[in-house]
Design a protein around this motif. Structure first.
Motif, PDB file in Angstrom:
ATOM      1  N   UNK A 150       0.847  -1.201   0.000  1.00  0.00           N
ATOM      2  CA  UNK A 150       0.000   0.000   0.000  1.00  0.00           C
ATOM      3  C   UNK A 150       0.881   1.250   0.000  1.00  0.00           C
ATOM      4  N   UNK A 151       1.987   1.190   0.740  1.00  0.00           N
ATOM      5  CA  UNK A 151       2.916   2.326   0.786  1.00  0.00           C
ATOM      6  C   UNK A 151       3.502   2.588  -0.606  1.00  0.00           C
ATOM      7  N   UNK A 152       3.905   1.513  -1.285  1.00  0.00           N
ATOM      8  CA  UNK A 152       4.445   1.638  -2.643  1.00  0.00           C
ATOM      9  C   UNK A 152       3.443   2.305  -3.584  1.00  0.00           C
ATOM     10  N   UNK A 153       2.169   1.916  -3.427  1.00  0.00           N
ATOM     11  CA  UNK A 153       1.132   2.407  -4.340  1.00  0.00           C
ATOM     12  C   UNK A 153       0.597   3.779  -3.929  1.00  0.00           C
ATOM     13  N   UNK A 154       0.995   4.235  -2.743  1.00  0.00           N
ATOM     14  CA  UNK A 154       0.506   5.535  -2.279  1.00  0.00           C
ATOM     15  C   UNK A 154      -0.970   5.534  -1.931  1.00  0.00           C
ATOM     16  N   UNK A 155      -1.477   4.379  -1.451  1.00  0.00           N
ATOM     17  CA  UNK A 155      -2.888   4.347  -1.041  1.00  0.00           C
ATOM     18  C   UNK A 155      -2.981   4.038   0.448  1.00  0.00           C
ATOM     19  N   UNK A 156      -4.150   4.326   1.013  1.00  0.00           N
ATOM     20  CA  UNK A 156      -4.352   4.185   2.456  1.00  0.00           C
ATOM     21  C   UNK A 156      -5.381   3.098   2.732  1.00  0.00           C
ATOM     22  N   UNK A 157      -5.011   2.164   3.606  1.00  0.00           N
ATOM     23  CA  UNK A 157      -5.935   1.130   4.068  1.00  0.00           C
ATOM     24  C   UNK A 157      -6.138   1.409   5.554  1.00  0.00           C
ATOM     25  N   UNK A 158      -7.347   1.855   5.913  1.00  0.00           N
ATOM     26  CA  UNK A 158      -7.572   2.291   7.294  1.00  0.00           C
ATOM     27  C   UNK A 158      -8.710   1.473   7.891  1.00  0.00           C
ATOM     28  N   UNK A 400      -3.166  16.378   4.634  1.00  0.00           N
ATOM     29  CA  UNK A 400      -2.838  16.202   6.057  1.00  0.00           C
ATOM     30  C   UNK A 400      -2.660  14.732   6.447  1.00  0.00           C
ATOM     31  N   UNK A 401      -2.829  13.817   5.484  1.00  0.00           N
ATOM     32  CA  UNK A 401      -2.646  12.389   5.782  1.00  0.00           C
ATOM     33  C   UNK A 401      -1.153  12.093   5.924  1.00  0.00           C
ATOM     34  N   UNK A 402      -0.783  10.924   6.475  1.00  0.00           N
ATOM     35  CA  UNK A 402       0.642  10.585   6.509  1.00  0.00           C
ATOM     36  C   UNK A 402       1.223  10.669   5.090  1.00  0.00           C
ATOM     37  N   UNK A 403       2.476  11.110   5.011  1.00  0.00           N
ATOM     38  CA  UNK A 403       3.091  11.355   3.701  1.00  0.00           C
ATOM     39  C   UNK A 403       3.101  10.100   2.845  1.00  0.00           C
ATOM     40  N   UNK A 404       3.191   8.948   3.507  1.00  0.00           N
ATOM     41  CA  UNK A 404       3.315   7.701   2.770  1.00  0.00           C
ATOM     42  C   UNK A 404       2.031   6.888   2.936  1.00  0.00           C
ATOM     43  N   UNK A 405       1.626   6.187   1.878  1.00  0.00           N
ATOM     44  CA  UNK A 405       0.494   5.272   2.002  1.00  0.00           C
ATOM     45  C   UNK A 405       0.849   4.127   2.945  1.00  0.00           C
ATOM     46  N   UNK A 406      -0.133   3.246   3.199  1.00  0.00           N
ATOM     47  CA  UNK A 406       0.130   2.105   4.065  1.00  0.00           C
ATOM     48  C   UNK A 406      -1.144   1.653   4.756  1.00  0.00           C
ATOM     49  N   UNK A 407      -1.000   0.679   5.648  1.00  0.00           N
ATOM     50  CA  UNK A 407      -2.136   0.192   6.443  1.00  0.00           C
ATOM     51  C   UNK A 407      -2.066   0.900   7.793  1.00  0.00           C
ATOM     52  N   UNK A 408      -3.095   1.674   8.096  1.00  0.00           N
ATOM     53  CA  UNK A 408      -3.067   2.544   9.274  1.00  0.00           C
ATOM     54  C   UNK A 408      -4.258   2.312  10.198  1.00  0.00           C
TER      55      UNK A 408
END
Length: 438
Positions: A150-158, A400-408
């Motif tokens: 998810x970080x590589x793709x720049x998307x957010x899994x929340x 305002x989201x974290x600079x990097x995508x990922x599972x949050x």
């Protein structure tokens, strides 16, 4: 509406929809649809919201849209709302859904059985994903498997963007921000009030609890695999309370809260500590259950539940007869509108810490604060509000989201956004009750 950094670079802003509600015709999904329709019609957004509903049956999806239109007034749900046919067992249909939107609101649980294919489709196809899971194992398992991608793709899994665990997670951050000084420990106490009609919960939540408790051991193994860095204890160590204790503040008995709140808050605090170098806050979650009679009833039910949950035939019984084993608290029909209208929750946070200039590493805490998060019925009114406001924060406060995508967890993803203001405006209210002086 500002385009977020979507997975496929510019492609995300050219997607047909900004958000899709998946599982829209399910028990919780229908209320999420109403909430999205309300937000879309409110005129508060930066532009028109392009959205769609998704699920297995076109007929049911149309019916959900019609019902939302009846409830909110015809203009709220125009013909431009998309209808996508898609099934959790059909990977191609999930991929097709994910490719068309910037964000999927996933309402199909129990997530331990049905959640992963949706997340996989979102991550592969560059869509962000929000769910309302209160299942720590699912949430942390998805972190292990998909965080890097998810970080590589720049998307957010929340995950856990419903009543589990936005009030707790954002409540701790709110308490921290309102304390002049350094907050080091918080305990929250949940009280759910119901009207004359009583309260009940749809059995989907019950199933999640049955399978979650049956699988406690695997959660420990999973955490070993993730290899979390330990979160340092700053300030006086927070004492763990007993299984049942009398709370002086509320003059009633309390027990530890069995939901995902403690694990979600811990993930947020770990992130804030490791990534943003903030002082981590210790946290304990409790729920008020009432007088001595309530304690006896609950202990009897709890012992029976824990015995049955260990065996597969016991789990079958529990999931087949939720009403019987929960004394009517969980039903296959879910609550009536009257029950929902009569129910509300209050979560009270007692925080302690060190005043400005005091070193939290030495001496006793010398400041206290008490805050509160109040809201409507948790399961089907507060949860859709929390989920949809989280979605709008993701879409509109993208900078305002974290600079990097990922599972949050929610606190990690939304700590710098306007989520708390958005929730306040929709009736999940954060407030300071008292700030005793030093």
């Amino acid at each position: 509406m500002a385009a977020g950094s979507g997975g496929d670079g510019a492609a995300a802003s050219e997607r047909r929809y900004e958000l899709v509600v998946f599982g829209a015709s399910g028990f919780t999904g229908q209320f999420v649809v109403e909430e999205v329709a309300r937000a879309a019609a409110s005129g508060e957004l930066q532009g028109a919201l392009r959205w769609a509903v998704a699920g297995r049956s076109r007929q049911k999806l149309q019916a959900v849209l019609e019902r939302a239109a009846e409830k909110l007034g015809k203009t709220a749900v125009g013909p431009e709302v998309g209808v996508l046919l898609c099934d959790v067992d059909d990977a191609a249909s999930l991929a097709a859904m994910a490719r068309q939107t910037r964000l999927v609101l996933n309402c199909v649980g129990p997530y331990r059985f049905f959640g992963e294919p949706v997340i996989e489709a979102c991550v592969e196809n560059g869509a962000s994903h929000i769910d309302i899971s209160g299942e720590p194992q699912f949430l942390e398992g998805m972190y292990l498997k998909y965080n890097e991608k998810a970080a590589e793709k720049g998307i957010y899994v929340i995950g856990s963007c419903g009543f589990d665990s936005i009030p707790a997670d954002m409540g701790v951050l709110y308490t921290r921000d309102k304390l002049k000084g350094t907050l080091t420990a918080v305990e929250s106490f949940l009280k759910v009030k119901s009207g004359p009609e009583g309260t009940c919960v749809h059995d989907g939540t019950w199933k999640s609890a049955v399978y979650g408790l049956a699988d406690q051991d695997n959660l420990k193994k999973l955490r070993k695999k993730i290899g979390y860095a330990p979160v340092p204890v700053v300030g006086a160590k927070l004492k763990r309370r007993g299984l049942v204790f009398y709370s002086q503040e509320f003059k009633e008995y309390s027990i530890p809260f069995m939901g995902s709140d403690a694990s979600v808050v811990k993930r947020s605090q770990r992130y804030l500590h490791t990534e943003l170098q903030e002082t981590p806050v210790q946290y304990g979650a409790y729920v008020n259950i009432g007088g001595f009679g309530s304690v006896m009833k609950l202990m009897f039910a709890g012992i029976l539940f824990l015995l049955l949950v260990k065996f597969s035939f016991g789990r079958k019984l529990l999931t087949k007869y939720p009403e019987f084993f929960s004394a009517g608290r969980f039903t296959k029909k879910g609550p009536t509108q009257k029950q929902m209208d009569g129910t509300s929750f209050t979560m009270t946070f007692f925080g302690e810490g060190y005043s400005e200039g005091q070193d939290p590493q030495s001496g006793k805490p010398n400041v206290k604060i008490c805050t509160e998060v109040k809201g409507p019925e948790p399961g089907y009114i507060a949860t859709p509000i929390a989920m949809v406001q989280a979605a709008l924060s993701l879409l509109e406060d993208a900078a305002c989201l974290p600079k990097q995508g990922g599972v949050y967890s929610p606190g990690a993803a939304f700590c710098k956004t306007k989520l708390i203001d958005r929730l306040n405006k929709r009736g999940i209210e954060f407030s300071v009750i008292s700030k005793p002086e030093v």
